[in-house]
Design a protein around this motif. Sequence first.
Motif, short mmCIF file in Angstrom:
data_model
loop_
_atom_site.label_atom_id
_atom_site.label_comp_id
_atom_site.label_asym_id
_atom_site.label_seq_id
_atom_site.Cartn_x
_atom_site.Cartn_y
_atom_site.Cartn_z
N SER A 48 0.79 -1.02 -0.02
CA SER A 48 -0.02 0.05 -0.15
C SER A 48 0.78 1.21 -0.13
O SER A 48 0.39 2.34 -0.29
CB SER A 48 -0.94 0.02 1.25
N ARG A 49 2.21 1.04 0.25
CA ARG A 49 3.04 2.24 0.18
C ARG A 49 3.46 2.58 -1.29
O ARG A 49 3.82 1.66 -1.98
CB ARG A 49 4.30 1.99 1.13
N TYR A 56 1.90 6.02 3.49
CA TYR A 56 1.18 4.77 3.13
C TYR A 56 -0.21 5.24 2.73
O TYR A 56 -0.85 6.10 3.02
CB TYR A 56 0.85 3.93 4.39
N GLY A 57 -0.95 4.44 1.61
CA GLY A 57 -2.28 4.63 1.41
C GLY A 57 -3.40 3.78 2.08
O GLY A 57 -2.81 2.85 2.92
#
Length: 94
Positions: A48-49, A56-57
């Motif tokens: 997710s990064r 990070y998302g």
Amino acid sequence: YFFAPLTPFLDALLYPAVPSPSQVAAAAILFSAASLMQCFVHIRLAESRALGGSKYGVPRGGLFELVASPHYTAEIVMYTAFVSHSPKKRLLNR
């Protein structure tokens, strides 16, 4: 936290003094499945990064659609499986 007061009652109902081989096998399968679930969730978190970024998302898909923190949920399932095939006297330290 809400179910902690129920632990002695659940202990008396669910866990015999000596677990049967089928209970140990079921607990081992549940523990293994939860370990794999946690592994896949950690991979999803790592992905997710953004590449090369430092932020990070918000993870999407998979177990993140069902619960807010599936890695902790998997950990709870792992420890529950581990404790479920422990002898009764060891469970509550009696």
